[in-house]
Design a protein around this motif. Structure first.
Motif, PDB file in Angstrom:
ATOM      1  N   LEU A  12      96.852  23.808 -22.026  1.00 34.41           N
ATOM      2  CA  LEU A  12      97.705  25.284 -21.407  1.00 34.41           C
ATOM      3  C   LEU A  12      97.029  25.848 -20.723  1.00 34.41           C
ATOM      4  CD1 LEU A  12      99.186  26.161 -25.168  1.00 34.41           C
ATOM      5  CD2 LEU A  12     100.529  25.166 -23.165  1.00 34.41           C
ATOM      6  N   VAL A  13      95.731  26.077 -20.546  1.00 33.84           N
ATOM      7  CA  VAL A  13      94.982  26.984 -19.639  1.00 33.84           C
ATOM      8  C   VAL A  13      94.953  25.831 -18.139  1.00 33.84           C
ATOM      9  CG1 VAL A  13      92.532  27.504 -19.136  1.00 33.84           C
ATOM     10  CG2 VAL A  13      93.477  28.054 -21.121  1.00 33.84           C
ATOM     11  N   VAL A  14      95.041  24.861 -18.241  1.00 33.58           N
ATOM     12  CA  VAL A  14      94.832  24.183 -17.197  1.00 33.58           C
ATOM     13  C   VAL A  14      96.193  24.121 -16.449  1.00 33.58           C
ATOM     14  CG1 VAL A  14      94.810  21.559 -15.958  1.00 33.58           C
ATOM     15  CG2 VAL A  14      93.040  22.259 -17.660  1.00 33.58           C
ATOM     16  N   ILE A  15      97.402  24.113 -17.089  1.00 28.43           N
ATOM     17  CA  ILE A  15      98.518  24.089 -16.717  1.00 28.43           C
ATOM     18  C   ILE A  15      98.901  25.566 -16.086  1.00 28.43           C
ATOM     19  CG2 ILE A  15     101.127  24.243 -17.317  1.00 28.43           C
ATOM     20  CD1 ILE A  15     100.565  21.989 -19.325  1.00 28.43           C
ATOM     21  N   ALA A  16      98.377  26.546 -16.727  1.00 31.06           N
ATOM     22  CA  ALA A  16      98.611  27.893 -16.151  1.00 31.06           C
ATOM     23  C   ALA A  16      97.710  28.097 -14.945  1.00 31.06           C
ATOM     24  CB  ALA A  16      98.193  28.897 -17.273  1.00 31.06           C
ATOM     25  N   ALA A  17      96.665  27.588 -15.056  1.00 31.73           N
ATOM     26  CA  ALA A  17      95.823  27.708 -13.560  1.00 31.73           C
ATOM     27  C   ALA A  17      96.465  26.860 -12.738  1.00 31.73           C
ATOM     28  CB  ALA A  17      94.313  27.243 -14.025  1.00 31.73           C
ATOM     29  N   PHE A  18      96.767  25.850 -12.618  1.00 29.38           N
ATOM     30  CA  PHE A  18      97.318  25.128 -11.719  1.00 29.38           C
ATOM     31  C   PHE A  18      98.751  25.775 -11.091  1.00 29.38           C
ATOM     32  CE2 PHE A  18     100.788  22.062 -10.152  1.00 29.38           C
ATOM     33  CZ  PHE A  18     100.181  21.285  -9.008  1.00 29.38           C
ATOM     34  N   LEU A  19      99.703  26.442 -12.026  1.00 31.47           N
ATOM     35  CA  LEU A  19     100.683  26.933 -11.624  1.00 31.47           C
ATOM     36  C   LEU A  19     100.454  28.455 -10.789  1.00 31.47           C
ATOM     37  CD1 LEU A  19     103.181  26.756 -14.572  1.00 31.47           C
ATOM     38  CD2 LEU A  19     103.404  25.653 -12.506  1.00 31.47           C
ATOM     39  N   LEU A  20      99.681  29.025 -11.392  1.00 29.68           N
ATOM     40  CA  LEU A  20      99.144  30.321 -10.503  1.00 29.68           C
ATOM     41  C   LEU A  20      98.264  29.949  -9.264  1.00 29.68           C
ATOM     42  CD1 LEU A  20      98.653  32.651 -13.810  1.00 29.68           C
ATOM     43  CD2 LEU A  20     100.379  32.711 -12.506  1.00 29.68           C
ATOM     44  N   LEU A  21      97.513  28.972  -9.138  1.00 27.77           N
ATOM     45  CA  LEU A  21      96.535  28.953  -8.298  1.00 27.77           C
ATOM     46  C   LEU A  21      97.048  28.150  -7.314  1.00 27.77           C
ATOM     47  CD1 LEU A  21      93.100  29.180 -10.094  1.00 27.77           C
ATOM     48  CD2 LEU A  21      94.633  30.884  -9.092  1.00 27.77           C
ATOM     49  N   VAL A  22      97.940  27.227  -7.356  1.00 29.10           N
ATOM     50  CA  VAL A  22      98.361  26.383  -6.565  1.00 29.10           C
ATOM     51  C   VAL A  22      99.932  26.147  -6.229  1.00 29.10           C
ATOM     52  CG1 VAL A  22      98.796  23.713  -5.952  1.00 29.10           C
ATOM     53  CG2 VAL A  22      96.615  24.712  -7.113  1.00 29.10           C
ATOM     54  N   TYR A  23     100.794  26.184  -7.380  1.00 31.47           N
ATOM     55  CA  TYR A  23     102.146  26.150  -7.187  1.00 31.47           C
ATOM     56  C   TYR A  23     102.660  27.352  -6.539  1.00 31.47           C
ATOM     57  CZ  TYR A  23     106.901  25.268  -7.893  1.00 31.47           C
ATOM     58  OH  TYR A  23     108.401  25.042  -7.799  1.00 31.47           O
ATOM     59  N   VAL A  24     102.511  28.620  -7.139  1.00 31.08           N
ATOM     60  CA  VAL A  24     102.926  29.926  -6.646  1.00 31.08           C
ATOM     61  C   VAL A  24     102.536  30.155  -5.133  1.00 31.08           C
ATOM     62  CG1 VAL A  24     102.990  32.396  -7.254  1.00 31.08           C
ATOM     63  CG2 VAL A  24     103.352  30.696  -8.940  1.00 31.08           C
ATOM     64  N   PRO A  25     101.052  30.089  -4.851  1.00 30.36           N
ATOM     65  CA  PRO A  25     101.136  30.456  -3.337  1.00 30.36           C
ATOM     66  C   PRO A  25     101.608  29.290  -2.529  1.00 30.36           C
ATOM     67  CG  PRO A  25      98.852  30.529  -4.727  1.00 30.36           C
ATOM     68  CD  PRO A  25     100.062  30.080  -5.556  1.00 30.36           C
ATOM     69  N   ASP A  26     101.814  28.151  -2.877  1.00 29.19           N
ATOM     70  CA  ASP A  26     102.420  27.246  -1.996  1.00 29.19           C
ATOM     71  C   ASP A  26     104.102  27.656  -1.946  1.00 29.19           C
ATOM     72  OD1 ASP A  26     102.852  24.610  -0.518  1.00 29.19           O
ATOM     73  OD2 ASP A  26     104.237  24.097  -2.079  1.00 29.19           O
ATOM     74  N   GLN A  27     104.360  28.001  -2.823  1.00 31.61           N
ATOM     75  CA  GLN A  27     105.965  28.577  -2.820  1.00 31.61           C
ATOM     76  C   GLN A  27     106.069  29.882  -1.990  1.00 31.61           C
ATOM     77  OE1 GLN A  27     108.724  27.114  -3.725  1.00 31.61           O
ATOM     78  NE2 GLN A  27     107.029  25.267  -4.201  1.00 31.61           N
ATOM     79  N   LEU A  28     104.916  30.668  -1.976  1.00 32.04           N
ATOM     80  CA  LEU A  28     104.844  31.811  -1.225  1.00 32.04           C
ATOM     81  C   LEU A  28     104.781  31.430   0.281  1.00 32.04           C
ATOM     82  CD1 LEU A  28     102.751  34.449  -3.382  1.00 32.04           C
ATOM     83  CD2 LEU A  28     105.240  34.416  -3.037  1.00 32.04           C
ATOM     84  N   LEU A  29     104.000  30.553   0.663  1.00 35.98           N
ATOM     85  CA  LEU A  29     103.920  30.148   1.985  1.00 35.98           C
ATOM     86  C   LEU A  29     105.298  29.453   2.661  1.00 35.98           C
ATOM     87  CD1 LEU A  29     100.228  28.575   1.973  1.00 35.98           C
ATOM     88  CD2 LEU A  29     100.973  30.811   2.921  1.00 35.98           C
ATOM     89  N   GLN A  30     106.153  29.018   1.898  1.00 39.52           N
ATOM     90  CA  GLN A  30     107.247  28.356   2.180  1.00 39.52           C
ATOM     91  C   GLN A  30     108.573  29.532   2.547  1.00 39.52           C
ATOM     92  OE1 GLN A  30     107.962  24.911   0.337  1.00 39.52           O
ATOM     93  NE2 GLN A  30     106.231  24.114   0.390  1.00 39.52           N
ATOM     94  N   LEU A  31     108.264  30.917   2.081  1.00 36.81           N
ATOM     95  CA  LEU A  31     109.222  31.449   2.126  1.00 36.81           C
ATOM     96  C   LEU A  31     109.743  31.807   3.770  1.00 36.81           C
ATOM     97  CD1 LEU A  31     108.017  34.866   0.109  1.00 36.81           C
ATOM     98  CD2 LEU A  31     109.950  33.095  -0.548  1.00 36.81           C
ATOM     99  N   THR A  32     111.256  32.159   3.777  1.00 42.43           N
ATOM    100  CA  THR A  32     111.584  32.194   5.199  1.00 42.43           C
ATOM    101  C   THR A  32     112.026  33.675   5.441  1.00 42.43           C
ATOM    102  OG1 THR A  32     113.900  31.531   4.699  1.00 42.43           O
ATOM    103  CG2 THR A  32     112.449  29.727   5.445  1.00 42.43           C
ATOM    104  N   GLY A  33     112.036  33.893   6.683  1.00 44.86           N
ATOM    105  CA  GLY A  33     112.468  35.139   6.891  1.00 44.86           C
ATOM    106  C   GLY A  33     111.365  36.406   7.333  1.00 44.86           C
ATOM    107  N   ILE A  34     110.113  36.096   6.902  1.00 40.96           N
ATOM    108  CA  ILE A  34     109.032  36.945   7.003  1.00 40.96           C
ATOM    109  C   ILE A  34     107.893  36.110   7.953  1.00 40.96           C
ATOM    110  CG2 ILE A  34     109.133  38.407   5.238  1.00 40.96           C
ATOM    111  CD1 ILE A  34     107.522  36.634   3.659  1.00 40.96           C
ATOM    112  N   ASP A  35     107.164  36.963   8.805  1.00 42.65           N
ATOM    113  CA  ASP A  35     105.957  36.541   9.491  1.00 42.65           C
ATOM    114  C   ASP A  35     105.042  35.667   8.930  1.00 42.65           C
ATOM    115  OD1 ASP A  35     104.735  36.235  12.076  1.00 42.65           O
ATOM    116  OD2 ASP A  35     103.458  37.974  11.354  1.00 42.65           O
ATOM    117  N   ARG A  36     104.601  34.493   9.365  1.00 39.97           N
ATOM    118  CA  ARG A  36     103.438  33.699   8.990  1.00 39.97           C
ATOM    119  C   ARG A  36     102.350  34.506   8.197  1.00 39.97           C
ATOM    120  NH1 ARG A  36      98.771  30.745  10.088  1.00 39.97           N
ATOM    121  NH2 ARG A  36      98.907  28.803   9.117  1.00 39.97           N
ATOM    122  N   SER A  37     101.873  35.463   9.072  1.00 43.14           N
ATOM    123  CA  SER A  37     100.735  36.305   8.776  1.00 43.14           C
ATOM    124  C   SER A  37     100.966  36.998   7.458  1.00 43.14           C
ATOM    125  CB  SER A  37     100.163  37.373   9.623  1.00 43.14           C
ATOM    126  OG  SER A  37     101.159  37.988  10.114  1.00 43.14           O
TER     127      SER A  37
END
Length: 67
Positions: A12-37
């Motif tokens: 459970l700790v490994v799954i939570a860490a993966f989601l919070l440290l890899v998956y969520v930032p990746d999804q944030l980087l793929q947002l559209t409508g805002i500047d890359r920076s």
């Protein structure tokens, strides 16, 4: 502590860490409508906050002898 509880907690700790440290930032980087920076800033802040939260959570689990 039983082996089943230790393995379950670890998974459970490994799954939570993966989601919070890899998956969520990746999804944030793929947002559209805002500047890359801005997307990079959001992903970086989320990563740092998630890392601190995970470290704090792991310490609390260790203090309660759940880990």
């Amino acid at each position: 502590m039983s082996y089943v509880r230790a393995i379950t907690t670890g998974v459970l700790v490994v799954i939570a860490a993966f989601l919070l440290l890899v998956y969520v930032p990746d999804q944030l980087l793929q947002l559209t409508g805002i500047d890359r920076s801005t997307r990079v800033l959001l992903a970086s802040v989320e990563f740092a906050a998630a890392l601190l939260a995970l470290l704090w959570g792991l310490r609390r689990l260790q203090a309660r002898r759940l880990l």
